[in-house]
Motif scaffolding. Structure first.
Motif, PDB file in Angstrom:
ATOM      1  N   GLU A  10       9.769   8.389  -4.027  1.00  0.00           N
ATOM      2  CA  GLU A  10      10.878   7.441  -4.058  1.00  0.00           C
ATOM      3  C   GLU A  10      12.109   7.976  -3.319  1.00  0.00           C
ATOM      4  O   GLU A  10      12.852   7.221  -2.709  1.00  0.00           O
ATOM      5  N   VAL A  11      12.302   9.287  -3.355  1.00  0.00           N
ATOM      6  CA  VAL A  11      13.519   9.898  -2.822  1.00  0.00           C
ATOM      7  C   VAL A  11      13.387  10.295  -1.348  1.00  0.00           C
ATOM      8  O   VAL A  11      14.326  10.122  -0.569  1.00  0.00           O
ATOM      9  N   TRP A  12      12.235  10.806  -0.947  1.00  0.00           N
ATOM     10  CA  TRP A  12      12.087  11.304   0.410  1.00  0.00           C
ATOM     11  C   TRP A  12      12.387  10.280   1.498  1.00  0.00           C
ATOM     12  O   TRP A  12      12.943  10.647   2.540  1.00  0.00           O
ATOM     13  N   PRO A  13      12.069   9.000   1.325  1.00  0.00           N
ATOM     14  CA  PRO A  13      12.450   8.046   2.386  1.00  0.00           C
ATOM     15  C   PRO A  13      13.953   8.029   2.673  1.00  0.00           C
ATOM     16  O   PRO A  13      14.364   7.797   3.808  1.00  0.00           O
ATOM     17  N   PHE A  14      14.771   8.303   1.678  1.00  0.00           N
ATOM     18  CA  PHE A  14      16.219   8.389   1.900  1.00  0.00           C
ATOM     19  C   PHE A  14      16.559   9.683   2.635  1.00  0.00           C
ATOM     20  O   PHE A  14      17.353   9.678   3.575  1.00  0.00           O
ATOM     21  N   LEU A  15      15.968  10.788   2.205  1.00  0.00           N
ATOM     22  CA  LEU A  15      16.271  12.079   2.821  1.00  0.00           C
ATOM     23  C   LEU A  15      15.826  12.130   4.279  1.00  0.00           C
ATOM     24  O   LEU A  15      16.431  12.831   5.094  1.00  0.00           O
ATOM     25  N   LEU A  16      14.787  11.372   4.606  1.00  0.00           N
ATOM     26  CA  LEU A  16      14.283  11.330   5.981  1.00  0.00           C
ATOM     27  C   LEU A  16      14.889  10.191   6.799  1.00  0.00           C
ATOM     28  O   LEU A  16      14.449   9.905   7.903  1.00  0.00           O
ATOM     29  N   HIS A  17      15.881   9.531   6.241  1.00  0.00           N
ATOM     30  CA  HIS A  17      16.617   8.440   6.893  1.00  0.00           C
ATOM     31  C   HIS A  17      15.737   7.230   7.205  1.00  0.00           C
ATOM     32  O   HIS A  17      16.034   6.473   8.127  1.00  0.00           O
ATOM     33  N   TYR A  18      14.671   7.068   6.458  1.00  0.00           N
ATOM     34  CA  TYR A  18      13.875   5.837   6.563  1.00  0.00           C
ATOM     35  C   TYR A  18      14.682   4.697   5.955  1.00  0.00           C
ATOM     36  O   TYR A  18      14.713   3.603   6.503  1.00  0.00           O
ATOM     37  N   TYR A  19      15.341   4.985   4.833  1.00  0.00           N
ATOM     38  CA  TYR A  19      16.278   4.041   4.213  1.00  0.00           C
ATOM     39  C   TYR A  19      17.684   4.623   4.293  1.00  0.00           C
ATOM     40  O   TYR A  19      17.869   5.810   4.003  1.00  0.00           O
ATOM     41  N   PRO A  20      18.674   3.819   4.618  1.00  0.00           N
ATOM     42  CA  PRO A  20      20.061   4.290   4.509  1.00  0.00           C
ATOM     43  C   PRO A  20      20.435   4.445   3.026  1.00  0.00           C
ATOM     44  O   PRO A  20      19.979   3.674   2.179  1.00  0.00           O
ATOM     45  N   PHE A  21      21.244   5.426   2.720  1.00  0.00           N
ATOM     46  CA  PHE A  21      21.664   5.647   1.332  1.00  0.00           C
ATOM     47  C   PHE A  21      22.402   4.431   0.777  1.00  0.00           C
ATOM     48  O   PHE A  21      22.313   4.147  -0.401  1.00  0.00           O
ATOM     49  N   ARG A  22      23.109   3.710   1.628  1.00  0.00           N
ATOM     50  CA  ARG A  22      23.883   2.550   1.163  1.00  0.00           C
ATOM     51  C   ARG A  22      23.060   1.259   1.155  1.00  0.00           C
ATOM     52  O   ARG A  22      23.594   0.184   0.894  1.00  0.00           O
ATOM     53  N   SER A  23      21.760   1.345   1.426  1.00  0.00           N
ATOM     54  CA  SER A  23      20.931   0.137   1.445  1.00  0.00           C
ATOM     55  C   SER A  23      20.690  -0.370   0.019  1.00  0.00           C
ATOM     56  O   SER A  23      20.613   0.407  -0.930  1.00  0.00           O
ATOM     57  N   MET A  24      20.588  -1.689  -0.078  1.00  0.00           N
ATOM     58  CA  MET A  24      20.315  -2.323  -1.368  1.00  0.00           C
ATOM     59  C   MET A  24      18.805  -2.533  -1.507  1.00  0.00           C
ATOM     60  O   MET A  24      18.067  -2.413  -0.534  1.00  0.00           O
ATOM     61  N   TYR A  25      18.373  -2.857  -2.717  1.00  0.00           N
ATOM     62  CA  TYR A  25      16.949  -3.066  -2.967  1.00  0.00           C
ATOM     63  C   TYR A  25      16.345  -4.058  -1.971  1.00  0.00           C
ATOM     64  O   TYR A  25      15.282  -3.807  -1.402  1.00  0.00           O
ATOM     65  N   GLU A  26      17.033  -5.180  -1.768  1.00  0.00           N
ATOM     66  CA  GLU A  26      16.525  -6.217  -0.877  1.00  0.00           C
ATOM     67  C   GLU A  26      16.440  -5.726   0.565  1.00  0.00           C
ATOM     68  O   GLU A  26      15.501  -6.060   1.296  1.00  0.00           O
ATOM     69  N   GLU A  27      17.418  -4.937   0.986  1.00  0.00           N
ATOM     70  CA  GLU A  27      17.399  -4.397   2.349  1.00  0.00           C
ATOM     71  C   GLU A  27      16.216  -3.440   2.530  1.00  0.00           C
ATOM     72  O   GLU A  27      15.584  -3.443   3.595  1.00  0.00           O
ATOM     73  N   ARG A  28      15.940  -2.646   1.516  1.00  0.00           N
ATOM     74  CA  ARG A  28      14.812  -1.716   1.614  1.00  0.00           C
ATOM     75  C   ARG A  28      13.485  -2.470   1.689  1.00  0.00           C
ATOM     76  O   ARG A  28      12.580  -2.073   2.421  1.00  0.00           O
ATOM     77  N   GLU A  29      13.389  -3.556   0.959  1.00  0.00           N
ATOM     78  CA  GLU A  29      12.189  -4.383   1.036  1.00  0.00           C
ATOM     79  C   GLU A  29      12.032  -4.932   2.457  1.00  0.00           C
ATOM     80  O   GLU A  29      10.932  -4.936   3.020  1.00  0.00           O
ATOM     81  N   GLN A  30      13.127  -5.349   3.061  1.00  0.00           N
ATOM     82  CA  GLN A  30      13.092  -5.859   4.435  1.00  0.00           C
ATOM     83  C   GLN A  30      12.713  -4.757   5.416  1.00  0.00           C
ATOM     84  O   GLN A  30      11.933  -4.983   6.345  1.00  0.00           O
TER      85      GLN A  30
END
Length: 146
Positions: free
Chosen positions: A64-84
């Motif tokens: 759950e955490v590594w996608p943020f650390l690897l910049h796959y998801y931005p830290f400021r992204s919301m749940y819906e943005e991550r789904e997109q």
């Protein structure tokens, strides 16, 4: 079944360590959930990243955490943005795969010359001290090529 690499930590004098070394505990699911606001954003990513860097990460939440650390998801992204983002990446992956599968013979040959050469170099540099990759005729080395 996945194997984890062993990490050997050398004995380092306390004077050589960073001042915050040892001050943070591993980030657990509770700490992770507390870092998320109602929309799923991480507002204090610097502090969270510092806790992870110095204290580590509970293995149960790595996926759950590594996608943020690897910049796959931005830290400021919301749940819906991550789904997109996941949906977009899924579509991009399948588009690339479709393109590759529809190569002409000439395009396929050029692709393999460029890409396969890079992959083969990486396979050779793989840590042969790890039992998963030991031996010259190890089938795990061939799996990495495909």
């Amino acid at each position: 079944m996945y194997k984890q690499f062993s990490i050997c930590r050398p004995n380092v004098a306390e004077s050589e360590c960073h001042p915050e070394e040892g001050r943070h505990k591993p980030v657990t699911l509770n700490v992770w959930r507390a870092a998320l606001n109602a929309d799923g954003q991480i507002e204090e990513d610097f502090q969270l990243r510092k806790k992870i860097f110095f204290g580590g990460l509970d293995p149960k939440i790595r996926s759950e955490v590594w996608p943020f650390l690897l910049h796959y998801y931005p830290f400021r992204s919301m749940y819906e943005e991550r789904e997109q983002i996941r949906n977009d990446m899924y579509l991009e992956y399948h588009n690339i795969r479709y393109q590759r599968e529809s190569f002409t013979e000439e395009e396929r040959e050029r692709f393999w010359r460029q890409i396969q050469c890079t992959v083969d170099k990486d396979v050779v540099r793989t840590d042969r001290g790890n039992s998963f990759f030991k031996g010259d005729s190890n089938p795990n080395l061939d799996i990495m090529r495909y």
